[in-house]
Design an enzyme around this catalytic site. Structure first.
Site, mmCIF file in Angstrom:
data_model
loop_
_atom_site.group_PDB
_atom_site.id
_atom_site.type_symbol
_atom_site.label_atom_id
_atom_site.label_comp_id
_atom_site.label_asym_id
_atom_site.label_seq_id
_atom_site.Cartn_x
_atom_site.Cartn_y
_atom_site.Cartn_z
ATOM 1 N N MET A 135 0.757 -0.894 0.130
ATOM 2 C CA MET A 135 -0.036 0.158 -0.042
ATOM 3 C C MET A 135 0.837 0.934 -0.207
ATOM 4 O O MET A 135 0.728 2.851 0.605
ATOM 5 C CB MET A 135 -0.810 0.019 1.206
ATOM 6 C CG MET A 135 -2.136 -1.274 1.272
ATOM 7 S SD MET A 135 -2.807 -1.799 -0.617
ATOM 8 C CE MET A 135 -4.444 -0.378 0.101
ATOM 9 N N ARG A 136 1.785 1.254 -1.102
ATOM 10 C CA ARG A 136 2.791 2.572 -0.716
ATOM 11 C C ARG A 136 3.514 3.075 -2.234
ATOM 12 O O ARG A 136 3.505 1.353 -2.752
ATOM 13 C CB ARG A 136 4.175 1.801 -0.310
ATOM 14 C CG ARG A 136 3.730 2.054 1.420
ATOM 15 C CD ARG A 136 3.865 3.702 2.361
ATOM 16 N NE ARG A 136 3.444 2.271 3.764
ATOM 17 C CZ ARG A 136 3.542 3.322 4.487
ATOM 18 N NH1 ARG A 136 3.212 4.768 4.651
ATOM 19 N NH2 ARG A 136 3.627 2.952 5.767
ATOM 20 N N ASN A 157 2.039 -5.072 -10.575
ATOM 21 C CA ASN A 157 1.057 -4.580 -9.238
ATOM 22 C C ASN A 157 -0.065 -5.205 -10.010
ATOM 23 O O ASN A 157 -0.693 -4.994 -11.016
ATOM 24 C CB ASN A 157 0.951 -3.242 -9.164
ATOM 25 C CG ASN A 157 0.081 -2.368 -8.084
ATOM 26 O OD1 ASN A 157 0.099 -3.276 -6.620
ATOM 27 N ND2 ASN A 157 -0.805 -1.835 -8.375
ATOM 28 N N HIS A 159 -4.275 -4.068 -8.575
ATOM 29 C CA HIS A 159 -5.321 -3.113 -7.811
ATOM 30 C C HIS A 159 -6.766 -3.405 -8.151
ATOM 31 O O HIS A 159 -7.048 -4.120 -9.448
ATOM 32 C CB HIS A 159 -5.110 -2.883 -9.062
ATOM 33 C CG HIS A 159 -5.973 -0.957 -8.643
ATOM 34 N ND1 HIS A 159 -5.251 -0.701 -7.462
ATOM 35 C CD2 HIS A 159 -7.284 -0.625 -8.879
ATOM 36 C CE1 HIS A 159 -6.113 0.627 -6.914
ATOM 37 N NE2 HIS A 159 -7.327 1.065 -8.045
HETATM 38 C C1 GAR Z 1 -6.193 -6.890 -3.053
HETATM 39 O O1 GAR Z 1 -7.510 -6.442 -3.109
HETATM 40 C C2 GAR Z 1 -4.806 -5.917 -3.653
HETATM 41 O O2 GAR Z 1 -5.600 -5.857 -4.836
HETATM 42 C C3 GAR Z 1 -5.419 -4.554 -2.888
HETATM 43 O O3 GAR Z 1 -4.713 -5.224 -1.273
HETATM 44 C C4 GAR Z 1 -5.213 -6.114 -1.084
HETATM 45 C C5 GAR Z 1 -4.212 -7.359 -0.454
HETATM 46 O O4 GAR Z 1 -4.915 -8.296 0.020
HETATM 47 N N1 GAR Z 1 -3.950 -3.717 -3.588
HETATM 48 C C6 GAR Z 1 -4.016 -2.628 -3.739
HETATM 49 O O5 GAR Z 1 -5.087 -2.222 -3.068
HETATM 50 C C7 GAR Z 1 -3.060 -1.636 -4.024
HETATM 51 N N2 GAR Z 1 -3.705 -0.184 -4.109
HETATM 52 P P1 GAR Z 1 -3.639 -9.192 0.477
HETATM 53 O O6 GAR Z 1 -2.770 -8.838 1.761
HETATM 54 O O7 GAR Z 1 -4.450 -10.475 0.927
HETATM 55 O O8 GAR Z 1 -3.428 -10.270 -0.997
#
Ligand code: GAR
Length: 266
Positions: A135-136, A157, A159
């Protein structure tokens, strides 16, 4: 059989995507091996997943770096090759007019953290870095030092939205609040912007009126766990080519399109 690719992962949270990738490596659906898991968050539950699979892990505590900078910026050591003007020029995360100080603070703290990330990663052979719920935003400081061949991006990445809709930190939440009839997820290479790099793959799902935000997240995550390993395997097969396509419309206007082309397997 091509050589296995060496994969590094960055996480911030629970790491269910990380788990899907580790499982795909272990079952051979990805011809690759996870060589490290890094996190910006010392409490990321996903670090336990790495440990359970015997994968080395490390933390660069972004929160602590940002706090220390707030308290006494002069005490933090800047990377010796840090050039704020160059970073401000390259980055595409913020408009700089009128908020140069804020942007400077952001880029400086992130570059300090990123130089530590690069140090920690230096001991591992890595072909591909996957951001799995990281998340960075990475800045050009990191990107340029890892993506050294501009024709071959190698940071991916995932998203939780159908980009370019709903970039940012809460893709499924934004999809839900907007009242969308479909939601989805996107795997892309990263560039200097926020969630703006070339798209490798997308999946979508229907949203019913009675769906809760949790239902949307569940539908989305189930697709993420399929899509991410598939995209990584395409990379492992050397089948992803980032190209600019040019078309002439009927009215003579020339339009350009940046695409990740999936080439046939040799
Ligand atoms: C996932 O939904 C991913 O797409 C999102 O965080 C979640 C992580 O879940 N990523 C973002 O929002 C990136 N900006 P996880 O830790 O269970 O894989």
């Amino acid at each position: 059989m091509e050589k296995k690719i060496m994969i590094g992962a960055m996480i911030s949270g629970g790491g269910t995507n990380l788990q899907a990738i580790i499982d795909a490596c272990e079952s051979g659906r990805i011809n690759g091996e996870m060589v490290f898991v890094g996190s910006d968050n010392p409490n990321a539950a996903g670090l336990g997943r790495a440990q359970r699979h015997g994968i080395p892990s490390f933390v660069v505590d972004y929160g602590a770096i940002i706090q220390a900078y707030k308290e006494a910026p002069e005490r933090l050591k800047l990377p010796s090759d840090f050039d704020i003007d160059e970073l401000i020029k390259k980055q595409n995360l913020f408009k700089t007019d009128g908020q140069r100080k804020t942007v400077e603070r952001f880029l400086t703290t992130r570059a300090i953290a990123e130089s530590q990330l690069l140090e920690k990663m230096a001991g591992y052979p890595v072909d591909l870095l996957v951001l799995a719920g990281f998340m960075r935003n990475l800045t050009p400081y990191f990107i340029d030092r890892f993506n050294t061949d501009p024709g071959h991006p190698r940071i991916m990445n995932i998203h939780p939205a159908l980009l370019p809709a709903f970039p940012g930190v809460d893709g499924y939440g934004d999809t839900y609040r907007y009242g969308c009839k479909v939601g989805g997820c996107t795997v892309h290479f990263i560039d200097y912007g926020e969630d703006s790099g070339p798209i490798i793959g997308q999946r979508c799902f229907s949203i019913a009126e009675e769906d809760t935000l949790d239902a949307i997240k569940r539908k989305g995550l189930e697709l993420e766990w399929q899509l991410y390993p598939e995209c990584i395997q395409l990379f492992a097969e050397n089948r992803l080519q980032t190209i600019i396509m040019t078309h002439r419309l009927d009215n003579g206007q020339v339009v350009q399109r940046r695409v990740v082309k999936i080439v046939e397997q040799e």
